[in-house]
Design a protein around this motif. Sequence first.
Motif, PDB file in Angstrom:
ATOM      1  N   MET A 120       0.827  -1.213   0.000  1.00 39.67           N
ATOM      2  CA  MET A 120       0.000   0.000   0.000  1.00 39.67           C
ATOM      3  C   MET A 120       0.859   1.261   0.000  1.00 39.67           C
ATOM      4  O   MET A 120       0.521   2.250  -0.643  1.00 39.67           O
ATOM      5  CB  MET A 120      -0.928  -0.010   1.217  1.00 39.67           C
ATOM      6  CG  MET A 120      -1.988  -1.100   1.170  1.00 39.67           C
ATOM      7  SD  MET A 120      -3.010  -1.155   2.667  1.00 39.67           S
ATOM      8  CE  MET A 120      -3.806   0.453   2.593  1.00 39.67           C
ATOM      9  N   PHE A 121       1.981   1.211   0.717  1.00 36.97           N
ATOM     10  CA  PHE A 121       2.889   2.357   0.747  1.00 36.97           C
ATOM     11  C   PHE A 121       3.462   2.634  -0.646  1.00 36.97           C
ATOM     12  O   PHE A 121       3.494   3.780  -1.104  1.00 36.97           O
ATOM     13  CB  PHE A 121       4.013   2.092   1.752  1.00 36.97           C
ATOM     14  CG  PHE A 121       5.088   3.144   1.722  1.00 36.97           C
ATOM     15  CD1 PHE A 121       4.877   4.397   2.301  1.00 36.97           C
ATOM     16  CD2 PHE A 121       6.312   2.883   1.116  1.00 36.97           C
ATOM     17  CE1 PHE A 121       5.866   5.372   2.268  1.00 36.97           C
ATOM     18  CE2 PHE A 121       7.299   3.850   1.082  1.00 36.97           C
ATOM     19  CZ  PHE A 121       7.082   5.099   1.653  1.00 36.97           C
ATOM     20  N   ILE A 122       3.914   1.587  -1.336  1.00 35.81           N
ATOM     21  CA  ILE A 122       4.463   1.743  -2.689  1.00 35.81           C
ATOM     22  C   ILE A 122       3.385   2.251  -3.639  1.00 35.81           C
ATOM     23  O   ILE A 122       3.622   3.145  -4.479  1.00 35.81           O
ATOM     24  CB  ILE A 122       5.047   0.408  -3.200  1.00 35.81           C
ATOM     25  CG1 ILE A 122       6.217  -0.036  -2.322  1.00 35.81           C
ATOM     26  CG2 ILE A 122       5.480   0.544  -4.655  1.00 35.81           C
ATOM     27  CD1 ILE A 122       7.387   0.915  -2.318  1.00 35.81           C
ATOM     28  N   ILE A 125       3.461   5.857  -5.638  1.00 33.78           N
ATOM     29  CA  ILE A 125       3.397   5.981  -7.099  1.00 33.78           C
ATOM     30  C   ILE A 125       2.269   6.927  -7.519  1.00 33.78           C
ATOM     31  O   ILE A 125       2.430   7.762  -8.411  1.00 33.78           O
ATOM     32  CB  ILE A 125       3.206   4.591  -7.745  1.00 33.78           C
ATOM     33  CG1 ILE A 125       4.457   3.735  -7.518  1.00 33.78           C
ATOM     34  CG2 ILE A 125       2.910   4.723  -9.238  1.00 33.78           C
ATOM     35  CD1 ILE A 125       4.296   2.299  -7.975  1.00 33.78           C
ATOM     36  N   LEU A 126       1.113   6.811  -6.848  1.00 34.79           N
ATOM     37  CA  LEU A 126      -0.052   7.587  -7.251  1.00 34.79           C
ATOM     38  C   LEU A 126      -0.111   8.979  -6.622  1.00 34.79           C
ATOM     39  O   LEU A 126      -0.872   9.830  -7.075  1.00 34.79           O
ATOM     40  CB  LEU A 126      -1.336   6.836  -6.907  1.00 34.79           C
ATOM     41  CG  LEU A 126      -1.622   5.574  -7.726  1.00 34.79           C
ATOM     42  CD1 LEU A 126      -2.965   5.001  -7.331  1.00 34.79           C
ATOM     43  CD2 LEU A 126      -1.596   5.882  -9.220  1.00 34.79           C
ATOM     44  N   SER A 127       0.678   9.214  -5.592  1.00 38.07           N
ATOM     45  CA  SER A 127       0.620  10.501  -4.887  1.00 38.07           C
ATOM     46  C   SER A 127       0.838  11.698  -5.799  1.00 38.07           C
ATOM     47  O   SER A 127       0.085  12.679  -5.730  1.00 38.07           O
ATOM     48  CB  SER A 127       1.631  10.517  -3.744  1.00 38.07           C
ATOM     49  OG  SER A 127       1.608  11.760  -3.082  1.00 38.07           O
ATOM     50  N   PRO A 128       1.867  11.687  -6.694  1.00 36.46           N
ATOM     51  CA  PRO A 128       2.037  12.849  -7.594  1.00 36.46           C
ATOM     52  C   PRO A 128       0.821  13.082  -8.479  1.00 36.46           C
ATOM     53  O   PRO A 128       0.460  14.227  -8.764  1.00 36.46           O
ATOM     54  CB  PRO A 128       3.271  12.468  -8.423  1.00 36.46           C
ATOM     55  CG  PRO A 128       4.005  11.488  -7.581  1.00 36.46           C
ATOM     56  CD  PRO A 128       2.944  10.720  -6.861  1.00 36.46           C
ATOM     57  N   TRP A 129       0.181  12.002  -8.927  1.00 38.18           N
ATOM     58  CA  TRP A 129      -0.997  12.147  -9.790  1.00 38.18           C
ATOM     59  C   TRP A 129      -2.139  12.790  -9.017  1.00 38.18           C
ATOM     60  O   TRP A 129      -2.806  13.693  -9.527  1.00 38.18           O
ATOM     61  CB  TRP A 129      -1.413  10.780 -10.320  1.00 38.18           C
ATOM     62  CG  TRP A 129      -2.579  10.849 -11.261  1.00 38.18           C
ATOM     63  CD1 TRP A 129      -2.557  11.122 -12.600  1.00 38.18           C
ATOM     64  CD2 TRP A 129      -3.967  10.654 -10.912  1.00 38.18           C
ATOM     65  NE1 TRP A 129      -3.830  11.103 -13.120  1.00 38.18           N
ATOM     66  CE2 TRP A 129      -4.719  10.820 -12.111  1.00 38.18           C
ATOM     67  CE3 TRP A 129      -4.618  10.352  -9.737  1.00 38.18           C
ATOM     68  CZ2 TRP A 129      -6.101  10.696 -12.131  1.00 38.18           C
ATOM     69  CZ3 TRP A 129      -6.003  10.230  -9.760  1.00 38.18           C
ATOM     70  CH2 TRP A 129      -6.723  10.394 -10.951  1.00 38.18           C
ATOM     71  N   PHE A 130      -2.365  12.323  -7.771  1.00 32.73           N
ATOM     72  CA  PHE A 130      -3.427  12.915  -6.949  1.00 32.73           C
ATOM     73  C   PHE A 130      -3.149  14.392  -6.679  1.00 32.73           C
ATOM     74  O   PHE A 130      -4.054  15.221  -6.699  1.00 32.73           O
ATOM     75  CB  PHE A 130      -3.569  12.155  -5.630  1.00 32.73           C
ATOM     76  CG  PHE A 130      -4.272  10.830  -5.751  1.00 32.73           C
ATOM     77  CD1 PHE A 130      -5.563  10.753  -6.265  1.00 32.73           C
ATOM     78  CD2 PHE A 130      -3.652   9.657  -5.362  1.00 32.73           C
ATOM     79  CE1 PHE A 130      -6.222   9.541  -6.384  1.00 32.73           C
ATOM     80  CE2 PHE A 130      -4.295   8.443  -5.473  1.00 32.73           C
ATOM     81  CZ  PHE A 130      -5.587   8.385  -5.988  1.00 32.73           C
TER      82      PHE A 130
END
Length: 290
Positions: free
Chosen positions: A17-19, A23-28
Amino acid sequence: MPAYDPFSYMFNLLWFMFIFFLILSPWFKKMSIQRAREAAIRTIEEKRKSRVITMIHRQEAMGFLGIPIFRFINIEDSERVLRAIRMTPDDMPIDFVIHTPGGLALAATQIANALAKHKAPVRVIVPHYAMSGGTLIALSADEIIMDPNAVLGPVDPQIGQMPAASILKVLEKKEPKDIDDQTLILADVSEKAIRQMKEYLTNLLTSKGMEKEKAERIAEELAVGKFTHDYPLTADYLKELGLNVITEVPEEVYALMELYEQPVGAQPPSVQYIPVPYRQPAQGSGVKDS
């Protein structure tokens, strides 16, 4: 069969879940900023009853070896701006928020032409600076709204990395027999470029209702190399020159600019507007665009 280890299972799940989040954090984050910018644009539009178009060029990322990547006016920008103008009714004002160091003359000219032809009032808003091609765009407006400390810049042509006016100085300093062929060719191009820019500026300003003599004087001041290309032209100077400049930038524009801090991810579009056509409802239809 190995024994079931709930601790190991939870550890692997949390690690996954951390990985996934990493990965998705910049997109959000990018989508969140995008929505905030559109909301800020909508707020300005509702208050000023206008179409808001922004062209914001900031240092968006760090390139290889930490070298900054800067953004400039390009053909993609002009295509987006022209599309936004086409989607705007003739009787709706346009507020064009610009922050740029300049860029491609062709793209800036296309934008300036389209804004100048718009039938409703066009206001170019400069919260910080609009140099070179950005100044060309500002000159197409019915009204230039600048922060008291904002600046525009000269629009003298540049041939490669050299000012056209400086290339022509070589002809004054040397005899033709002492000048190499390449410099003579550059001088010929420079003379044409300055003449074309003066004529273009004169026509642009007179198309907005300015007297030709006054337009020619302003074109001479800004296009022939009187200043260095990065020389800051203040609001007070531009007023003295005879341009319609006011120094009352709406607070909502400053709030919008706060959303353009230096992001480090993929570059977002520099031109933004609410991507729907604005059409006035027919009288008596009882229908209103959302």
